[in-house]
Design a protein around this motif. Sequence first.
Motif: not given
Length: 189
Positions: A92-98
């Motif tokens: 969630x931190x690395x890919x906030x867009x997903x």
Amino acid sequence: MNIGLYFGSFNPVHTGHLIIASHVVNQTDIQQVWLVVSPQNPFKNAAGLLNEYDRLHLVNLAIDDETRIRASDVEFKLPRPSYTIDTLTYLREKYPQHHFSIIMGSDGFQNLPKWKNADLLIKEYPFIIYKRPGFDITETWNTNLQILDAPMLDISATLIRNNIREGKSVRYLVPDKVREEIERNNYYR
């Protein structure tokens, strides 16, 4: 993008895993399924587990050029054993867009309350559950839940490993490229 996370040892990846991943992207709003190769599952014995990089390689061979299914080694970089909540926090931190959902069988779903931070998982993430024979969903713990009647094959990685040890064929149980790689490297003998 809506990402479905399908966690597993994939020891080895087999046709049943791929059918479920394909069914999820075809029958839900999930746009991509990530097969998350777990280096060490806290509920499973690590003995007999093929090296995680070899298992990841087999998953990549299995999915080949399928764009809606991909292999993920995210848990290789995280502390062990791997806990789903830690992996999801990292993703969630690395890919906030997903937006991430958890894909699992009804057998594993029954154990959800035993998971680390299960209450947080239930509150924060949707679950996509595929029915497994003999494992009815009797308790939902108020999860955001979608239940699928996925096509089921009664095969397991244990069956495949046992067949290999006994010199029996695993053709059709695993993709041909996976079978060839297992044979070439004498995995599971």
